[in-house]
Scaffold this active site. Structure first.
Site, mmCIF file in Angstrom:
data_model
loop_
_atom_site.group_PDB
_atom_site.id
_atom_site.type_symbol
_atom_site.label_atom_id
_atom_site.label_comp_id
_atom_site.label_asym_id
_atom_site.label_seq_id
_atom_site.Cartn_x
_atom_site.Cartn_y
_atom_site.Cartn_z
ATOM 1 C CE LYS A 76 -3.664 -2.479 2.034
ATOM 2 N NZ LYS A 76 -4.682 -2.976 3.214
ATOM 3 C CD GLN A 95 -3.569 -4.687 6.116
ATOM 4 O OE1 GLN A 95 -3.732 -3.572 5.364
ATOM 5 N NE2 GLN A 95 -4.089 -5.619 5.635
ATOM 6 C CG ASP A 150 -9.802 -0.603 4.152
ATOM 7 O OD1 ASP A 150 -9.336 -0.941 3.172
ATOM 8 O OD2 ASP A 150 -9.202 -0.602 5.396
HETATM 9 N N1 GUN Z 1 -6.970 -6.920 5.656
HETATM 10 C C1 GUN Z 1 -7.423 -7.821 4.499
HETATM 11 N N2 GUN Z 1 -7.870 -7.176 3.515
HETATM 12 C C2 GUN Z 1 -8.057 -5.912 4.149
HETATM 13 C C3 GUN Z 1 -8.453 -4.679 3.438
HETATM 14 O O1 GUN Z 1 -8.928 -4.663 2.306
HETATM 15 N N3 GUN Z 1 -8.380 -3.614 4.262
HETATM 16 C C4 GUN Z 1 -7.711 -3.579 5.491
HETATM 17 N N4 GUN Z 1 -7.787 -2.551 6.317
HETATM 18 N N5 GUN Z 1 -7.653 -4.630 6.068
HETATM 19 C C5 GUN Z 1 -7.374 -6.047 5.305
#
Ligand code: GUN
Length: 283
Positions: free
Chosen positions: A52, A96, A119
């Site tokens: 990211k 996350q 998100d």
């Molecule tokens: N963990 C697995 N997929 C995601 C996601 O798309 N966003 C976040 N914040 N955590 C995750």
């Protein structure tokens, strides 16, 4: 021959489009940062967080990394989110998941200001999506829609069967396919006659989280198959929820793992960040 849907290529196109948009926004004096918060040191989360940050650097937006120790209390995390909510330079907040067991994930998601919820997990974002109004869309389902559209696969009128009902993928996927005028069936661990239902799918989306679960017996000839799973097999190689080797010959199009859905999730996160910067935080 099945079309192998190239998520790497399509996500690269999207990131290149976004990079140009970021330059144009900067020329208008609009900029901002994505705050990426990780609690603990789960290795898989570490890889996602790094990807990211790299994507932010590529498209030209700032990322702020908050790497908190495993023992961080819920209150400490909520205080950080509140500080980021108040910071006008921060246009997106990503925590996350999964979080350590002592932290209530839902409380954390609800604490993020909806106008920074890149998100798309906040109940307000989910509600807006449900009634078809503008808000941030969850990245993996939105990425799958882009994969289908940019591969020229028609969705309207098709029967889409989704395996899995998670809040992050299965449920929002159903809503977004419905928005695209598909006929949608959601299946899950208690579904009876799963194979029979999957064999009716024009578009089958596997998001159940079991390595190579979906074999040839689940597939109607000519179906489009989207594989959301990502696992390591016995030989430490990446594989999805679909038994690719046996399923691919039956399909008209299929996503590989890796290089299918995964890269799209990050591209759509970048899109949400750019939209947030464009709006200067106002929803
Ligand atoms: N963990 C697995 N997929 C995601 C996601 O798309 N966003 C976040 N914040 N955590 C995750």
């Amino acid at each position: 021959m099945a079309v192998i849907i190239d998520g790497k290529k399509i996500s690269q196109q999207i990131k290149d489009e976004l990079k140009e948009r970021v330059e144009a926004l900067q020329a208008e004096g609009k900029s901002g940062a994505l705050a990426v918060v990780q609690v603990g040191s789960d290795p898989a989360s570490g890889v996602y967080v790094r990807n990211k940050k790299n994507a932010c650097a590529y498209i030209g937006i700032e990322s702020l990394a908050y790497e908190l120790k495993e023992e961080t209390t819920q209150q400490e995390l909520l205080s950080l989110i509140e500080k980021l909510n108040q910071d006008d330079h921060v246009k997106g907040i990503l925590v996350q998941l999964p979080l350590p067991a002592h932290i209530d994930e839902n409380a954390v998601i609800r604490a993020i200001a909806p106008q920074k919820d890149v998100d798309g997990f906040h109940p307000q974002s989910v509600g807006l999506m449900t009634i078809g109004q503008d808000g941030f869309l969850p990245c993996t389902p939105a990425g799958i829609i882009q994969l289908l559209k940019r591969t020229g696969i028609e969705i309207a009128g098709k029967h889409c069967v989704i395996i899995g009902r998670s809040n992050i993928v299965g449920k929002p996927m159903a809503l977004l396919m419905l928005r695209e005028h598909a006929t949608v069936t959601i299946t899950h661990s208690r579904t009876k006659n799963l194979q029979e239902i999957c064999r009716q799918a024009d578009i089958l989306i596997a998001a159940l989280g079991k390595p190579r679960f979906v074999g040839a017996e689940y597939i109607k000839e000519g179906a489009v198959v989207i594989d959301v799973g990502i696992h390591r097999n016995e030989e430490n190689k990446l594989c999805g929820d679909v038994d690719f080797e046996n399923v691919e010959p039956l399909t008209s199009a299929i996503t590989p793992v890796p290089g299918g859905v995964g890269p799209m999730t990050i591209a759509m996160l970048m899109q949400n960040c750019v939209e947030s910067i464009a709006k200067e935080g106002a929803v």
